[in-house]
Enzyme design. Structure first.
Site, PDB file in Angstrom:
ATOM      1  N   ASP A  81      46.476  41.826  35.079  1.00 37.01           N
ATOM      2  CA  ASP A  81      45.924  41.945  36.718  1.00 37.01           C
ATOM      3  C   ASP A  81      44.965  40.828  36.575  1.00 37.01           C
ATOM      4  OD1 ASP A  81      45.116  42.544  39.021  1.00 37.01           O
ATOM      5  OD2 ASP A  81      44.901  44.619  38.674  1.00 37.01           O
ATOM      6  N   ASP A  92      44.922  38.260  44.473  1.00 32.55           N
ATOM      7  CA  ASP A  92      44.927  39.407  43.551  1.00 32.55           C
ATOM      8  C   ASP A  92      46.386  39.721  43.225  1.00 32.55           C
ATOM      9  OD1 ASP A  92      44.577  41.750  41.975  1.00 32.55           O
ATOM     10  OD2 ASP A  92      43.510  42.792  43.684  1.00 32.55           O
ATOM     11  N   HIS A 184      44.767  47.185  48.700  1.00 32.11           N
ATOM     12  CA  HIS A 184      43.375  47.325  49.476  1.00 32.11           C
ATOM     13  C   HIS A 184      43.580  45.835  50.285  1.00 32.11           C
ATOM     14  CE1 HIS A 184      42.180  44.144  46.143  1.00 32.11           C
ATOM     15  NE2 HIS A 184      43.063  44.995  45.556  1.00 32.11           N
ATOM     16  N   HIS A 192      37.890  44.696  48.113  1.00 33.44           N
ATOM     17  CA  HIS A 192      38.089  45.732  48.596  1.00 33.44           C
ATOM     18  C   HIS A 192      37.271  46.016  49.714  1.00 33.44           C
ATOM     19  CE1 HIS A 192      40.061  47.309  44.814  1.00 33.44           C
ATOM     20  NE2 HIS A 192      39.527  46.468  43.901  1.00 33.44           N
ATOM     21  N   GLU A 217      50.053  46.913  45.447  1.00 32.22           N
ATOM     22  CA  GLU A 217      50.285  46.988  43.986  1.00 32.22           C
ATOM     23  C   GLU A 217      50.855  48.508  43.722  1.00 32.22           C
ATOM     24  OE1 GLU A 217      46.322  46.882  42.139  1.00 32.22           O
ATOM     25  OE2 GLU A 217      45.344  47.094  43.740  1.00 32.22           O
ATOM     26  N   GLU A 311      51.896  43.329  41.560  1.00 28.91           N
ATOM     27  CA  GLU A 311      51.056  43.168  42.591  1.00 28.91           C
ATOM     28  C   GLU A 311      51.249  41.781  43.287  1.00 28.91           C
ATOM     29  OE1 GLU A 311      46.363  43.908  43.936  1.00 28.91           O
ATOM     30  OE2 GLU A 311      46.883  43.492  41.789  1.00 28.91           O
TER      31      GLU A 311
END
Length: 326
Positions: A81, A92, A184, A192, A217, A311
């Site tokens: 990640d 992300d 998020h 976030h 994710e 993700e």
């Protein structure tokens, strides 16, 4: 703004793909973290968070401290990640890798077991072909859930609808989503940013809007579908300045407040200014006690289930969405 989000996504995607190929049995977790973080920085981008490399039952929030000797083993289900930021605009992304290759010796030159904090075993595991196939199926459940979620995301899609399709996809494949982990929303300098993108139908009627930036994710597991905290933290974020008595702690907090204001960080980002890990830990302790910085505990599936994660970062459009980390 859009170009910077896209650039951050392009960087993260390229590094993710290259790093995933390097995850083999006998390789150190720390070497993968070094590769990811150095590769992102070499483009001129920053890290939107420390590279997470979470093995088997560990679902998230593990990264290698300086000197970490944790090794990958054949059959591990590894969550990679990572993210990049370009002028504060964030990507992300995550992928799951089933580790191939030959296990390395798990003892040092004196015959003692190597300490591997990134594992819940001693690094000398035998994984059957049947178990590897099960882990491959968990991985596919996570990736299919993400693909199906992306297919419905557009202006007006509700958060509940996303959670519903994630849960249905994973459960139809015989597994469980992890309900207390979520995606998020993203904003400049804010990883976030307020919205949680659920992995189960949470009843939220909040509608996504064109122009929203979100990370979706899905986590899939053969456990009960919840995580809890492990005792140690490896990732931190800056909270606030506090009066501190110790000079080394004051200096460290000042450095963090200047250089790590917006994005999470690890000890690897700080160690260059300290002679060893012990002195860094000593300086960090007052920051944690005073709540000047926040520790993110590593997270483990409650029933020791294996965990997969996939993700992407998305930009919501009128009739679909753009994937910046494809």
């Amino acid at each position: 703004m859009l170009e910077k989000y896209e650039k951050a996504g392009e960087i993260a995607s390229k590094v993710r793909n290259e790093a995933a190929k390097k995850i083999k049995a006998g390789v150190k977790v720390g070497d993968i973290v070094d590769f990811v973080e150095t590769s992102i920085k070499d483009t001129g981008a920053g890290l939107s968070f420390p590279c997470n490399v979470s093995i088997n039952q560990i679902a998230a929030h593990y990264t290698a401290d300086p000197g970490d000797e944790t090794l990958f083993c054949r059959g591990d289900i590894v969550k990679l990640d990572l993210g990049a930021e370009v002028d504060g605009y964030i990507s992300d992304t995550a992928v799951t890798v089933i580790v191939e290759g030959e296990n390395a010796d798990n003892t040092d030159e004196d015959g003692n077991l190597i300490n591997m904090p990134g594992r819940l075993d001693n690094g000398d595991v035998e994984v059957s072909e049947e178990e590897i196939e099960l882990r491959q199926q968990i991985k596919e459940a996570s990736s299919s859930a993400l693909e199906n979620a992306i297919s419905i995301i557009r202006d007006g899609t509700t958060l509940n609808e996303i959670g519903e399709i994630v849960q249905k996809t994973i459960q139809d494949m015989g597994f469980m989503p992890i309900v207390n982990l979520s995606g998020h929303s993203l904003e400049r300098n804010n990883l976030h940013a307020g919205l949680s993108i659920p992995n189960y139908p949470d009843g939220s009627d909040h509608k996504l809007q064109e122009g929203d930036h979100i990370a979706v994710e899905p986590f899939a597991t053969n456990g009960i579908g919840e995580v809890n905290d492990l005792p140690n933290a490896y990732i931190y974020s800056y909270l606030r300045n506090r009066p501190l008595r110790q000079p080394d702690a004051r200096k460290l907090l000042k450095d963090i407040s200047v250089n790590n204001t917006y994005f999470p960080f690890s000890k690897r980002a700080l160690i260059d200014k300290y002679p060893d890990l012990k002195s860094l830990n000593r300086a960090m302790r007052p920051l944690l006690v005073s709540r000047s910085i926040y520790p993110y505990s590593a997270l483990k599936e409650k029933t020791d289930g294996m965990v997969a994660q996939t993700e992407h970062t998305l930009i919501v459009e009128k009739d679909s969405c753009e994937i910046t980390t494809l």
